[in-house]
Write a protein that holds these residues in place. Structure first.
Motif, PDB file in Angstrom:
ATOM      1  N   VAL A   1      32.543  41.506  35.851  1.00 34.42           N
ATOM      2  CA  VAL A   1      32.156  40.754  37.356  1.00 34.42           C
ATOM      3  C   VAL A   1      32.092  39.512  37.007  1.00 34.42           C
ATOM      4  CG1 VAL A   1      29.696  40.657  38.588  1.00 34.42           C
ATOM      5  CG2 VAL A   1      30.240  42.823  37.299  1.00 34.42           C
ATOM      6  N   ASP A   2      32.638  39.024  38.076  1.00 33.94           N
ATOM      7  CA  ASP A   2      32.859  37.624  38.219  1.00 33.94           C
ATOM      8  C   ASP A   2      31.488  36.854  38.507  1.00 33.94           C
ATOM      9  OD1 ASP A   2      33.489  34.933  40.463  1.00 33.94           O
ATOM     10  OD2 ASP A   2      35.032  35.128  38.720  1.00 33.94           O
ATOM     11  N   PRO A   3      31.082  35.789  37.699  1.00 36.77           N
ATOM     12  CA  PRO A   3      29.861  35.386  37.613  1.00 36.77           C
ATOM     13  C   PRO A   3      29.671  34.363  38.937  1.00 36.77           C
ATOM     14  CG  PRO A   3      30.865  34.261  35.880  1.00 36.77           C
ATOM     15  CD  PRO A   3      31.796  35.302  36.469  1.00 36.77           C
ATOM     16  N   LEU A   4      30.723  33.960  39.568  1.00 41.84           N
ATOM     17  CA  LEU A   4      30.392  32.988  40.846  1.00 41.84           C
ATOM     18  C   LEU A   4      30.571  33.756  42.080  1.00 41.84           C
ATOM     19  CD1 LEU A   4      30.485  30.198  41.841  1.00 41.84           C
ATOM     20  CD2 LEU A   4      32.951  30.208  42.015  1.00 41.84           C
ATOM     21  N   MET A   5      31.300  34.920  42.224  1.00 39.33           N
ATOM     22  CA  MET A   5      31.515  35.416  43.604  1.00 39.33           C
ATOM     23  C   MET A   5      30.929  36.756  43.300  1.00 39.33           C
ATOM     24  SD  MET A   5      32.873  33.430  45.678  1.00 39.33           S
ATOM     25  CE  MET A   5      33.191  34.335  46.919  1.00 39.33           C
ATOM     26  N   GLY A   6      30.820  37.348  41.987  1.00 40.92           N
ATOM     27  CA  GLY A   6      30.196  38.763  42.017  1.00 40.92           C
ATOM     28  C   GLY A   6      31.265  39.797  42.261  1.00 40.92           C
ATOM     29  N   TRP A   7      32.565  39.534  42.397  1.00 41.72           N
ATOM     30  CA  TRP A   7      33.556  40.398  42.551  1.00 41.72           C
ATOM     31  C   TRP A   7      33.783  41.215  41.213  1.00 41.72           C
ATOM     32  CZ3 TRP A   7      37.098  36.450  45.063  1.00 41.72           C
ATOM     33  CH2 TRP A   7      36.707  36.261  46.594  1.00 41.72           C
ATOM     34  N   THR A   8      34.092  42.436  41.277  1.00 43.62           N
ATOM     35  CA  THR A   8      34.656  43.061  39.881  1.00 43.62           C
ATOM     36  C   THR A   8      35.939  43.058  39.824  1.00 43.62           C
ATOM     37  OG1 THR A   8      32.914  44.687  40.633  1.00 43.62           O
ATOM     38  CG2 THR A   8      34.536  45.462  39.024  1.00 43.62           C
ATOM     39  N   SER A   9      36.534  42.814  38.754  1.00 43.56           N
ATOM     40  CA  SER A   9      38.079  42.654  38.184  1.00 43.56           C
ATOM     41  C   SER A   9      38.236  43.117  36.941  1.00 43.56           C
ATOM     42  CB  SER A   9      38.298  41.146  38.595  1.00 43.56           C
ATOM     43  OG  SER A   9      37.729  40.314  37.688  1.00 43.56           O
ATOM     44  N   SER A  10      39.611  43.188  36.698  1.00 45.19           N
ATOM     45  CA  SER A  10      40.183  43.806  35.411  1.00 45.19           C
ATOM     46  C   SER A  10      41.203  43.027  35.189  1.00 45.19           C
ATOM     47  CB  SER A  10      40.161  45.007  35.473  1.00 45.19           C
ATOM     48  OG  SER A  10      40.759  45.672  34.345  1.00 45.19           O
ATOM     49  N   SER A  11      41.499  42.894  33.721  1.00 43.14           N
ATOM     50  CA  SER A  11      42.866  42.351  33.598  1.00 43.14           C
ATOM     51  C   SER A  11      43.967  43.353  33.416  1.00 43.14           C
ATOM     52  CB  SER A  11      42.835  41.411  32.294  1.00 43.14           C
ATOM     53  OG  SER A  11      42.461  42.245  31.231  1.00 43.14           O
ATOM     54  N   ASP A  12      43.786  44.416  33.359  1.00 40.90           N
ATOM     55  CA  ASP A  12      44.542  45.662  33.143  1.00 40.90           C
ATOM     56  C   ASP A  12      45.185  46.153  34.676  1.00 40.90           C
ATOM     57  OD1 ASP A  12      45.948  47.863  32.174  1.00 40.90           O
ATOM     58  OD2 ASP A  12      44.172  49.148  32.853  1.00 40.90           O
ATOM     59  N   THR A  13      46.735  45.655  34.893  1.00 43.89           N
ATOM     60  CA  THR A  13      47.041  45.836  35.914  1.00 43.89           C
ATOM     61  C   THR A  13      47.708  47.417  36.018  1.00 43.89           C
ATOM     62  OG1 THR A  13      49.263  45.527  35.041  1.00 43.89           O
ATOM     63  CG2 THR A  13      47.932  43.711  36.102  1.00 43.89           C
ATOM     64  N   GLN A  14      47.921  48.147  34.929  1.00 40.60           N
ATOM     65  CA  GLN A  14      48.162  49.668  35.012  1.00 40.60           C
ATOM     66  C   GLN A  14      47.083  50.313  35.783  1.00 40.60           C
ATOM     67  OE1 GLN A  14      50.797  50.847  34.450  1.00 40.60           O
ATOM     68  NE2 GLN A  14      51.916  50.141  32.841  1.00 40.60           N
ATOM     69  N   SER A  15      45.931  49.951  35.943  1.00 34.74           N
ATOM     70  CA  SER A  15      44.805  50.780  36.601  1.00 34.74           C
ATOM     71  C   SER A  15      44.901  50.774  38.098  1.00 34.74           C
ATOM     72  CB  SER A  15      43.482  50.132  36.270  1.00 34.74           C
ATOM     73  OG  SER A  15      43.327  49.005  36.943  1.00 34.74           O
ATOM     74  N   GLN A  16      45.705  49.840  38.394  1.00 34.10           N
ATOM     75  CA  GLN A  16      46.335  49.973  39.990  1.00 34.10           C
ATOM     76  C   GLN A  16      47.340  50.786  40.330  1.00 34.10           C
ATOM     77  OE1 GLN A  16      47.034  45.860  40.988  1.00 34.10           O
ATOM     78  NE2 GLN A  16      45.148  45.111  40.021  1.00 34.10           N
ATOM     79  N   VAL A  17      48.057  51.337  39.379  1.00 35.11           N
ATOM     80  CA  VAL A  17      49.198  52.136  39.663  1.00 35.11           C
ATOM     81  C   VAL A  17      48.823  53.610  39.699  1.00 35.11           C
ATOM     82  CG1 VAL A  17      51.194  52.970  38.719  1.00 35.11           C
ATOM     83  CG2 VAL A  17      50.680  50.784  38.193  1.00 35.11           C
ATOM     84  N   ARG A  18      49.279  54.234  41.287  1.00 38.52           N
ATOM     85  CA  ARG A  18      48.870  55.716  41.171  1.00 38.52           C
ATOM     86  C   ARG A  18      50.559  56.218  41.829  1.00 38.52           C
ATOM     87  NH1 ARG A  18      45.163  57.781  46.138  1.00 38.52           N
ATOM     88  NH2 ARG A  18      45.286  59.932  45.617  1.00 38.52           N
TER      89      ARG A  18
END
Length: 103
Positions: free
Chosen positions: A35-52
């Motif tokens: 969770v980004d502390p400033l905006m509260g967005w959830t993010s990940s550095s793993d780009t493979q999780s976006q592949v479908r």
């Protein structure tokens, strides 16, 4: 690398079977989401999780994973039987109707 092969279920908002004919391969997340502390967005550095990836058959998805050395977990769908009544709604307006018209 680990992935999941599955066939999605129909949506709860529709009685149709659209978007349930294909098989999908999705990679599992290697790193947890943060969770980004400033905006509260959830993010990940793993780009493979976006592949479908979409395949026509389960065998094609398994062959793709085997060729690339991907460890997979296969989730077979729970098939429901069709809820189709003989004659159905059209029976209300049939000319050879046995019972009396009640409404």
């Amino acid at each position: 690398m680990r992935a999941r092969i599955y066939q999605p279920a129909k949506t709860a908002m529709s009685s149709g079977q659209g978007k349930t004919k294909f098989w999908f391969l999705e990679y599992s997340a290697d790193t947890p989401r943060e969770v980004d502390p400033l905006m509260g967005w959830t993010s990940s550095s793993d780009t493979q999780s976006q592949v479908r990836l979409r395949f026509d058959t389960k065998e094609a998805a398994l062959a793709y994973a085997k060729d690339r050395g991907i460890e997979v977990q296969v989730s077979d769908p729970n098939k429901r039987r069709a809820n189709i009544r003989p004659r159905g709604y059209a029976e209300n307006f049939a000319v050879d109707r046995k019972g009396a018209w009640t409404h």
